[in-house]
Design an enzyme around this catalytic site. Structure first.
Site, PDB file in Angstrom:
ATOM      1  N   CYS A 175      60.549 -48.362 -66.264  1.00  0.00           N
ATOM      2  CA  CYS A 175      59.930 -49.039 -67.405  1.00  0.00           C
ATOM      3  C   CYS A 175      59.177 -48.033 -68.282  1.00  0.00           C
ATOM      4  O   CYS A 175      59.804 -47.213 -68.923  1.00  0.00           O
ATOM      5  CB  CYS A 175      59.035 -50.175 -66.887  1.00  0.00           C
ATOM      6  SG  CYS A 175      58.661 -51.395 -68.160  1.00  0.00           S
ATOM      7  N   GLU A 220      60.517 -51.959 -57.607  1.00  0.00           N
ATOM      8  CA  GLU A 220      59.350 -52.067 -56.708  1.00  0.00           C
ATOM      9  C   GLU A 220      58.804 -53.488 -56.650  1.00  0.00           C
ATOM     10  O   GLU A 220      58.011 -53.817 -55.789  1.00  0.00           O
ATOM     11  CB  GLU A 220      58.261 -51.061 -57.117  1.00  0.00           C
ATOM     12  CG  GLU A 220      57.370 -51.457 -58.285  1.00  0.00           C
ATOM     13  CD  GLU A 220      58.022 -51.266 -59.657  1.00  0.00           C
ATOM     14  OE1 GLU A 220      59.237 -51.001 -59.714  1.00  0.00           O
ATOM     15  OE2 GLU A 220      57.307 -51.420 -60.672  1.00  0.00           O
ATOM     16  N   HIS A 251      62.344 -53.320 -62.677  1.00  0.00           N
ATOM     17  CA  HIS A 251      61.334 -52.884 -61.696  1.00  0.00           C
ATOM     18  C   HIS A 251      61.790 -53.120 -60.249  1.00  0.00           C
ATOM     19  O   HIS A 251      61.476 -54.169 -59.681  1.00  0.00           O
ATOM     20  CB  HIS A 251      60.044 -53.673 -61.910  1.00  0.00           C
ATOM     21  CG  HIS A 251      59.274 -53.275 -63.124  1.00  0.00           C
ATOM     22  ND1 HIS A 251      58.294 -52.316 -63.098  1.00  0.00           N
ATOM     23  CD2 HIS A 251      59.343 -53.702 -64.404  1.00  0.00           C
ATOM     24  CE1 HIS A 251      57.777 -52.172 -64.308  1.00  0.00           C
ATOM     25  NE2 HIS A 251      58.398 -53.001 -65.129  1.00  0.00           N
TER      26      HIS A 251
END
Lengths: 240, 85
Positions: A89, A208, A206
């Site tokens: 990002c 994560e 993302h």
């Protein structure tokens, strides 16, 4: 494999990243403040992560100011020596501004910040980040950004295609690349790319945020597993 | 010598400018017709101290290329004039 997560003023996904790498993936992981000037103890088999967030409040352009943070000189040298650099990002935006990745990320076509799960079709599997995926494999990973419209000029786009540098394209659940599946207007639905040397990666989604069953989605974990399993080997080859 | 640089940074013509498009649509809503296209960029003003106009010009050009503009997505132009004392 050792991970370093760079913290810029305005980074806000750094803790999530450290949690996933340390507690979920059980890897050695440290935070690195952007004012540091050295990546001590990091070698070509290791990985530096530039996390998501709003470094410097996205002033001027997303990532434009963070790319001049003192640590970025060391990050560029680390990449030059074959170390793995992974921007997510805002980290992707910073790497593009720094010229470590091609292209740029423009305002989403609909002018809105978009936070939702999207589907990604795996394009190249010849990178440490995607090596353990199947070509064409569709992952469900969330995006959360306002400036995610990938753009590069025609010559650069041709080079990306020729050198197989496209990591992921936004797709439908079944892997079709359509306009409707493109959340931000990115050129050719591009969600992530790597550099020509295949050791610097950037993507808007993302992983994560999609690495634990309790969060209802574990597709992101596949990328970290791939990195950990194959990263050291591939990075060593790049360094030769 | 003191100078003021007025810099205009605009998105490349071939790029979609969603902000400009939204404003163009809204001009119609407030009863203003006849505007065919709107492009939105940035204006940046710099106060500069330099030995000569040429030096000031070079400084502004470098600042634009290195930081103020990203030439992949936008172009810049600027006017330089001596600051009023």
């Amino acid at each position: 494999m050792k991970f370093g997560v760079i913290v810029f003023p305005g980074s806000n996904c750094d803790d999530d990243m450290v949690h996933v790498l340390g507690n979920v993936m059980k890897q050695e992981c440290v935070k690195i403040w952007h004012k540091d000037t050295q990546l001590e103890g990091f070698g070509p088999g290791d990985c530096i992560v530039l996390p998501g967030g709003f470094s410097y409040g996205d002033y001027l352009r997303s990532g434009a100011i963070a790319r001049f943070s003192p640590i970025m000189k060391a990050v560029a040298e680390f990449a030059e020596q074959g170390g793995i650099v992974y921007g997510i990002c805002n980290g992707f935006q910073i790497l593009c501004e720094a010229g470590l990745l091609p292209g740029v990320l423009l305002r989403n076509t609909n002018q809105q910040y978009i936070c939702k799960n999207v589907h990604l079709k795996t394009i190249t599997t010849s990178t440490p980040l995607t090596a353990s995926l199947a070509s064409g494999q569709v992952l469900k990973i969330p995006i959360a950004h306002g400036d995610g419209r990938f753009y590069a000029d025609e010559a650069t786009m041709r080079e990306l295609e020729t050198n197989d540098q496209i990591l992921f394209r936004y797709s439908t659940e079944s892997g079709e690349i359509t306009d409707a599946a493109n959340p931000n207007g990115a050129l050719y639905n591009i969600a992530g790319v790597c550099n020509k040397q295949r050791n610097v990666f950037g993507m808007m989604p993302h992983p994560e945020r999609a690495s634990e069953a309790i969060l209802g989605n574990t597709d992101g974990r596949l990328l970290f597993e791939s990195l950990v399993t194959l990263g050291q080997m591939a990075a060593a080859t790049v360094a030769e | 010598m003191k100078f003021v640089a007025d810099i205009n940074i605009m998105p490349h013509k071939e790029l979609l400018d969603p902000q400009g498009k939204a404003v163009a649509n809204n001009l119609k809503n407030v009863g203003i017709s006849g505007v065919q296209d709107v492009r939105i960029g940035k204006h940046i003003s710099l106060n500069i101290e330099a030995d000569s106009e040429a030096a000031a010009r070079e400084l502004v050009d470098t600042a634009c290329r290195k930081l103020l503009a990203n030439v992949i997505m936008e172009s810049f132009q600027f006017e330089l004039h001596e600051a009023e004392a």
